[in-house]
Write a protein that holds these residues in place. Structure first.
Motif, PDB file in Angstrom:
ATOM      1  N   SER A 109      37.819  57.091  41.778  1.00  0.00           N
ATOM      2  CA  SER A 109      36.741  57.922  41.243  1.00  0.00           C
ATOM      3  C   SER A 109      36.213  57.439  39.891  1.00  0.00           C
ATOM      4  O   SER A 109      35.237  57.987  39.389  1.00  0.00           O
ATOM      5  CB  SER A 109      37.221  59.372  41.109  1.00  0.00           C
ATOM      6  OG  SER A 109      38.313  59.437  40.206  1.00  0.00           O
ATOM      7  N   LEU A 110      36.815  56.426  39.298  1.00  0.00           N
ATOM      8  CA  LEU A 110      36.349  55.902  38.010  1.00  0.00           C
ATOM      9  C   LEU A 110      35.143  54.992  38.210  1.00  0.00           C
ATOM     10  O   LEU A 110      35.007  54.349  39.250  1.00  0.00           O
ATOM     11  CB  LEU A 110      37.471  55.119  37.325  1.00  0.00           C
ATOM     12  CG  LEU A 110      38.664  55.932  36.869  1.00  0.00           C
ATOM     13  CD1 LEU A 110      39.783  55.023  36.405  1.00  0.00           C
ATOM     14  CD2 LEU A 110      38.265  56.868  35.757  1.00  0.00           C
ATOM     15  N   PRO A 111      34.256  54.937  37.210  1.00  0.00           N
ATOM     16  CA  PRO A 111      33.117  54.008  37.339  1.00  0.00           C
ATOM     17  C   PRO A 111      33.617  52.563  37.385  1.00  0.00           C
ATOM     18  O   PRO A 111      34.536  52.194  36.653  1.00  0.00           O
ATOM     19  CB  PRO A 111      32.288  54.268  36.082  1.00  0.00           C
ATOM     20  CG  PRO A 111      33.109  55.115  35.191  1.00  0.00           C
ATOM     21  CD  PRO A 111      34.236  55.694  35.980  1.00  0.00           C
ATOM     22  N   LEU A 112      33.020  51.766  38.236  1.00  0.00           N
ATOM     23  CA  LEU A 112      33.406  50.366  38.426  1.00  0.00           C
ATOM     24  C   LEU A 112      34.875  50.223  38.793  1.00  0.00           C
ATOM     25  O   LEU A 112      35.539  49.269  38.404  1.00  0.00           O
ATOM     26  CB  LEU A 112      33.089  49.535  37.183  1.00  0.00           C
ATOM     27  CG  LEU A 112      31.629  49.505  36.743  1.00  0.00           C
ATOM     28  CD1 LEU A 112      31.487  48.799  35.414  1.00  0.00           C
ATOM     29  CD2 LEU A 112      30.746  48.865  37.787  1.00  0.00           C
ATOM     30  N   SER A 113      35.402  51.194  39.532  1.00  0.00           N
ATOM     31  CA  SER A 113      36.816  51.146  39.892  1.00  0.00           C
ATOM     32  C   SER A 113      37.070  50.034  40.896  1.00  0.00           C
ATOM     33  O   SER A 113      36.167  49.565  41.579  1.00  0.00           O
ATOM     34  CB  SER A 113      37.265  52.488  40.463  1.00  0.00           C
ATOM     35  OG  SER A 113      36.603  52.741  41.684  1.00  0.00           O
ATOM     36  N   GLY A 114      38.290  49.604  40.945  1.00  0.00           N
ATOM     37  CA  GLY A 114      38.699  48.551  41.861  1.00  0.00           C
ATOM     38  C   GLY A 114      39.530  47.519  41.134  1.00  0.00           C
ATOM     39  O   GLY A 114      39.637  47.516  39.908  1.00  0.00           O
ATOM     40  N   TRP A 115      40.114  46.652  41.921  1.00  0.00           N
ATOM     41  CA  TRP A 115      41.012  45.672  41.319  1.00  0.00           C
ATOM     42  C   TRP A 115      40.287  44.531  40.627  1.00  0.00           C
ATOM     43  O   TRP A 115      40.881  43.814  39.831  1.00  0.00           O
ATOM     44  CB  TRP A 115      41.997  45.149  42.361  1.00  0.00           C
ATOM     45  CG  TRP A 115      43.053  46.171  42.632  1.00  0.00           C
ATOM     46  CD1 TRP A 115      43.213  46.908  43.751  1.00  0.00           C
ATOM     47  CD2 TRP A 115      44.083  46.590  41.729  1.00  0.00           C
ATOM     48  NE1 TRP A 115      44.259  47.777  43.605  1.00  0.00           N
ATOM     49  CE2 TRP A 115      44.823  47.601  42.371  1.00  0.00           C
ATOM     50  CE3 TRP A 115      44.436  46.230  40.434  1.00  0.00           C
ATOM     51  CZ2 TRP A 115      45.902  48.231  41.767  1.00  0.00           C
ATOM     52  CZ3 TRP A 115      45.521  46.863  39.835  1.00  0.00           C
ATOM     53  CH2 TRP A 115      46.236  47.849  40.503  1.00  0.00           C
ATOM     54  N   SER A 116      38.997  44.355  40.870  1.00  0.00           N
ATOM     55  CA  SER A 116      38.277  43.315  40.125  1.00  0.00           C
ATOM     56  C   SER A 116      38.179  43.714  38.646  1.00  0.00           C
ATOM     57  O   SER A 116      38.438  42.906  37.758  1.00  0.00           O
ATOM     58  CB  SER A 116      36.894  43.076  40.722  1.00  0.00           C
ATOM     59  OG  SER A 116      36.152  44.262  40.747  1.00  0.00           O
ATOM     60  N   THR A 117      37.830  44.953  38.383  1.00  0.00           N
ATOM     61  CA  THR A 117      37.799  45.446  37.004  1.00  0.00           C
ATOM     62  C   THR A 117      39.212  45.572  36.451  1.00  0.00           C
ATOM     63  O   THR A 117      39.491  45.161  35.315  1.00  0.00           O
ATOM     64  CB  THR A 117      37.098  46.813  36.932  1.00  0.00           C
ATOM     65  OG1 THR A 117      35.794  46.688  37.476  1.00  0.00           O
ATOM     66  CG2 THR A 117      37.009  47.316  35.505  1.00  0.00           C
ATOM     67  N   GLY A 118      40.108  46.137  37.260  1.00  0.00           N
ATOM     68  CA  GLY A 118      41.491  46.330  36.815  1.00  0.00           C
ATOM     69  C   GLY A 118      42.183  45.025  36.481  1.00  0.00           C
ATOM     70  O   GLY A 118      42.878  44.921  35.467  1.00  0.00           O
ATOM     71  N   SER A 119      41.970  44.005  37.303  1.00  0.00           N
ATOM     72  CA  SER A 119      42.640  42.727  37.032  1.00  0.00           C
ATOM     73  C   SER A 119      42.095  42.070  35.768  1.00  0.00           C
ATOM     74  O   SER A 119      42.822  41.409  35.037  1.00  0.00           O
ATOM     75  CB  SER A 119      42.509  41.788  38.228  1.00  0.00           C
ATOM     76  OG  SER A 119      41.149  41.490  38.483  1.00  0.00           O
ATOM     77  N   GLY A 120      40.809  42.285  35.486  1.00  0.00           N
ATOM     78  CA  GLY A 120      40.252  41.770  34.233  1.00  0.00           C
ATOM     79  C   GLY A 120      40.878  42.428  33.019  1.00  0.00           C
ATOM     80  O   GLY A 120      41.189  41.759  32.022  1.00  0.00           O
ATOM     81  N   LEU A 121      41.074  43.729  33.103  1.00  0.00           N
ATOM     82  CA  LEU A 121      41.727  44.443  31.995  1.00  0.00           C
ATOM     83  C   LEU A 121      43.185  44.022  31.845  1.00  0.00           C
ATOM     84  O   LEU A 121      43.679  43.823  30.724  1.00  0.00           O
ATOM     85  CB  LEU A 121      41.637  45.955  32.217  1.00  0.00           C
ATOM     86  CG  LEU A 121      40.244  46.572  32.063  1.00  0.00           C
ATOM     87  CD1 LEU A 121      40.237  47.999  32.587  1.00  0.00           C
ATOM     88  CD2 LEU A 121      39.819  46.528  30.613  1.00  0.00           C
ATOM     89  N   ILE A 122      43.866  43.871  32.969  1.00  0.00           N
ATOM     90  CA  ILE A 122      45.272  43.450  32.917  1.00  0.00           C
ATOM     91  C   ILE A 122      45.385  42.052  32.326  1.00  0.00           C
ATOM     92  O   ILE A 122      46.238  41.797  31.460  1.00  0.00           O
ATOM     93  CB  ILE A 122      45.906  43.524  34.324  1.00  0.00           C
ATOM     94  CG1 ILE A 122      46.030  44.986  34.768  1.00  0.00           C
ATOM     95  CG2 ILE A 122      47.268  42.840  34.350  1.00  0.00           C
ATOM     96  CD1 ILE A 122      46.384  45.164  36.232  1.00  0.00           C
ATOM     97  N   LEU A 123      44.514  41.153  32.766  1.00  0.00           N
ATOM     98  CA  LEU A 123      44.537  39.789  32.231  1.00  0.00           C
ATOM     99  C   LEU A 123      44.245  39.781  30.734  1.00  0.00           C
ATOM    100  O   LEU A 123      44.890  39.052  29.974  1.00  0.00           O
ATOM    101  CB  LEU A 123      43.530  38.922  32.980  1.00  0.00           C
ATOM    102  CG  LEU A 123      43.469  37.465  32.557  1.00  0.00           C
ATOM    103  CD1 LEU A 123      44.816  36.780  32.798  1.00  0.00           C
ATOM    104  CD2 LEU A 123      42.371  36.737  33.305  1.00  0.00           C
TER     105      LEU A 123
END
Length: 111
Positions: A73-87
């Motif tokens: 439910s978050l804007p731009l959710s998904g692992w593409s955004t999440g992996s960028g933040l994690i990296l």
């Protein structure tokens, strides 16, 4: 990561070094950026408060990346955004550790 000037400027320096290998005219900018990046890296680990704050920022980036990857439910959710933040969080912690070890070694040689 530019909100944390030590790690951010180290990445700017790395990018400039890569670009200067292809565009020799950029070579004149390397030394001033290197001097500022190394000073900022030293300043980023100058006090325990700064170290703790930077580590917490890195861990917060990793946690935000996990949340962004899991919550649809978050804007731009998904692992593409999440992996960028994690990296970004991992790079921040690695550069912070590098800065700390460099400053510690420098202090040891001065005494």
């Amino acid at each position: 990561m530019l909100v944390l000037p030590g790690p951010g400027l180290l990445l700017v320096l790395a990018g400039l070094l890569v670009l200067a290998s292809e565009f020799p005219a950029l070579g004149k900018y390397i030394d001033p950026v290197r001097d500022r990046a190394m000073k900022a890296a030293e300043d980023s680990v100058a006090t325990p408060f700064r170290i703790v704050w930077s580590v917490l920022a890195g861990l917060a980036l990793i946690a935000a990346g996990i949340v962004w990857g899991l919550v649809d439910s978050l804007p731009l959710s998904g692992w593409s955004t999440g992996s960028g933040l994690i990296l970004s969080g991992i790079v921040l912690l690695v550069l912070l550790a590098w800065s700390y070890r460099r400053v510690k070694a420098k202090r040891k040689t001065q005494t």
